[in-house]
Design a protein around this motif. Structure first.
Motif, PDB file in Angstrom:
ATOM      1  N   VAL A   1       4.241  -3.496  11.797  1.00 30.52           N
ATOM      2  CA  VAL A   1       3.477  -4.115  10.717  1.00 30.52           C
ATOM      3  C   VAL A   1       3.218  -5.581  11.071  1.00 30.52           C
ATOM      4  N   ASN A   2       2.004  -6.049  10.856  1.00 29.26           N
ATOM      5  CA  ASN A   2       1.608  -7.403  11.231  1.00 29.26           C
ATOM      6  C   ASN A   2       1.167  -8.214  10.023  1.00 29.26           C
ATOM      7  N   PRO A   3       1.233  -9.548  10.118  1.00 32.27           N
ATOM      8  CA  PRO A   3       0.695 -10.401   9.048  1.00 32.27           C
ATOM      9  C   PRO A   3      -0.777 -10.066   8.797  1.00 32.27           C
ATOM     10  N   GLY A   4      -1.132  -9.986   7.529  1.00 28.77           N
ATOM     11  CA  GLY A   4      -2.488  -9.598   7.153  1.00 28.77           C
ATOM     12  C   GLY A   4      -2.633  -8.130   6.834  1.00 28.77           C
ATOM     13  N   ASP A   5      -1.684  -7.304   7.308  1.00 28.25           N
ATOM     14  CA  ASP A   5      -1.697  -5.879   6.966  1.00 28.25           C
ATOM     15  C   ASP A   5      -1.344  -5.699   5.492  1.00 28.25           C
ATOM     16  N   GLU A   6      -1.823  -4.620   4.903  1.00 26.54           N
ATOM     17  CA  GLU A   6      -1.470  -4.262   3.532  1.00 26.54           C
ATOM     18  C   GLU A   6      -0.758  -2.917   3.524  1.00 26.54           C
ATOM     19  N   VAL A   7       0.291  -2.847   2.725  1.00 25.75           N
ATOM     20  CA  VAL A   7       1.040  -1.600   2.552  1.00 25.75           C
ATOM     21  C   VAL A   7       1.076  -1.271   1.065  1.00 25.75           C
TER      22      VAL A   7
ATOM     23  N   VAL B   1       0.756  -3.988  -1.896  1.00 25.35           N
ATOM     24  CA  VAL B   1      -0.299  -3.628  -2.848  1.00 25.35           C
ATOM     25  C   VAL B   1       0.284  -2.573  -3.777  1.00 25.35           C
ATOM     26  N   PHE B   2       0.368  -2.896  -5.059  1.00 30.22           N
ATOM     27  CA  PHE B   2       0.991  -1.985  -6.018  1.00 30.22           C
ATOM     28  C   PHE B   2      -0.015  -0.993  -6.586  1.00 30.22           C
TER      29      PHE B   2
ATOM     30  N   ARG C   1      -7.714  -3.485   5.469  1.00 28.63           N
ATOM     31  CA  ARG C   1      -6.453  -4.051   5.943  1.00 28.63           C
ATOM     32  C   ARG C   1      -5.259  -3.127   5.698  1.00 28.63           C
ATOM     33  N   THR C   2      -5.455  -2.016   5.001  1.00 29.39           N
ATOM     34  CA  THR C   2      -4.358  -1.098   4.693  1.00 29.39           C
ATOM     35  C   THR C   2      -3.883  -0.380   5.953  1.00 29.39           C
ATOM     36  N   VAL C   3      -2.566  -0.385   6.168  1.00 29.91           N
ATOM     37  CA  VAL C   3      -1.999   0.303   7.342  1.00 29.91           C
ATOM     38  C   VAL C   3      -1.046   1.427   6.962  1.00 29.91           C
TER      39      VAL C   3
END
Length: 366
Positions: free
Chosen positions: A73-79, A101-102, A124-126
């Motif tokens: 997981v990298n900065p800027g990624d969204e989970v 991201v809720f 950006r979602t990973v």
């Protein structure tokens, strides 16, 4: 009749000789860090939950971090994860370097709403972290279909769902990895902190193992920068002693839930847990909804029945996430549940008389 929320001392007394023997063996062998007892538990737990690899670690929170760090997981990624859970789930997304991201829950099972997941996906979602909350699996068919369609990884948070199944398949076997907590109060609990991450991916298992052991598989050979997150030998031996009893304890919880269901289902204002088709609920928690939750809790507590609220504030509305500026209308189900959820006593050894006492007190509540 006094009814504790859980009774770990009673559980210990039922298998005292096994637990005491396990502890004595670790002391005799000086096997306090890693060693044969940890190796044995990793093999046994992997077999119990139908996976190839179990990477033990210090706790369930670390397990989440190890999984995401190994998935790079990298900065800027969204989970994406659920608005209704313990903060470990979301906090480790942040600590791994991504943005949480809720999503709202589905309104019935307390688990994440797949439709909300689909709506939350951006370029950006990973990844997605569904939580099998309270012991009921999330809607994994829909979640995995979304993940495949958008090329996202899935890490299942199984901290409360040991041995739960979705359409006959063990939770923890759907995604790239799954995390478990063995906190003392869990369905399979240590006598201290403990956790694990499981996977069927050989390379991912090796990477997570290195991350948990200072970045190497052999002492002094550090291939990457890792952390120190170890399951100690004492907790591993205790967990190995308890593991053969887990299936029986799970059935006992399910039987207790049936008694609650039958006794509470017709009581006005009480909404018992709904189990979705194709899902087996293992009842780490038996959580009802009631419009006068606080008054009901006070009534039960005054009569010797311990209760809990899991969790009194939905994650988006905690001070820790004020920066996200979330609004109640974004999470209507999770927001509404904040004020109406109440967890009743639930443990494998709970007596029929204790269950009936809880039911009678709720029936008498006005």
């Amino acid at each position: 009749m006094p009814v504790p929320f859980a009774d770990l001392q009673l559980q210990y007394q039922t298998i005292k000789n096994e637990i005491d023997g396990a502890i004595a063996s670790v002391i005799r062998d000086n096997a306090f860090i890693r060693g044969s007892y940890v190796d044995a538990f990793e093999r046994e737990f992997a077999a119990a939950v139908d996976v190839k690899h179990c990477v033990s670690c210090a706790n369930g929170t670390d397990a989440l971090y190890l999984a995401m760090a190994a998935l790079k997981v990298n900065p800027g990624d969204e989970v994406i994860s659920t608005a209704h859970s313990w903060i470990s789930t979301s906090a480790m997304i942040t600590h791994a370097g991504a943005t949480v991201v809720f999503c709202d829950t589905d309104g019935t099972t307390f688990t994440i709403d797949p439709a909300a997941i689909e709506a939350a996906i951006t370029p950006r979602t990973v990844g997605i972290i569904p939580v099998h909350l309270y012991g009921q699996p999330a809607e994994m068919d829909s979640i995995m279909a979304i993940a495949r369609r958008h090329k996202l990884w899935v890490v299942e948070d199984c901290a409360q769902a040991h041995l739960a199944r979705y359409k006959g398949q063990q939770v923890g076997t759907f995604g790239a990895a799954a995390t478990y907590s063995f906190y003392p109060g869990k369905n399979l609990g240590a006598m201290g902190d403990a956790g694990a991450v499981v996977t069927n991916d050989d390379a991912l298992a090796e990477h997570m193992t290195m991350l948990a052991r200072h970045g190497g598989l052999v002492k002094h050979q550090h291939h990457i920068e890792g952390i120190n997150s170890r399951l100690d030998g004492m907790q591993a031996a205790i967990l190995s002693a308890k593991l053969p009893h887990l299936a029986q304890w799970t059935k006992a919880r399910q039987d207790a839930a049936k008694v609650y269901d039958a006794g509470l289902n017709q009581i006005e204002d009480v909404v018992v847990p709904e189990v979705a088709p194709g899902r087996s609920h293992v009842y780490h928690l038996y959580t009802i909804r009631h419009p006068r939750r606080d008054a009901l809790a006070a009534h039960l507590n005054a009569n010797g029945v311990q209760t809990a609220i899991n969790y009194p504030t939905a994650l988006p509305f905690l001070a820790a996430y004020r920066r996200l500026d979330q609004r109640p209308e974004q999470f209507p189900n999770a927001f509404a549940d904040q004020g109406r959820i109440l967890s009743l006593p639930m443990f494998a050894e709970i007596a029929a008389e204790q269950l009936q006492s809880v039911i009678d007190l709720i029936r008498a509540f006005r």
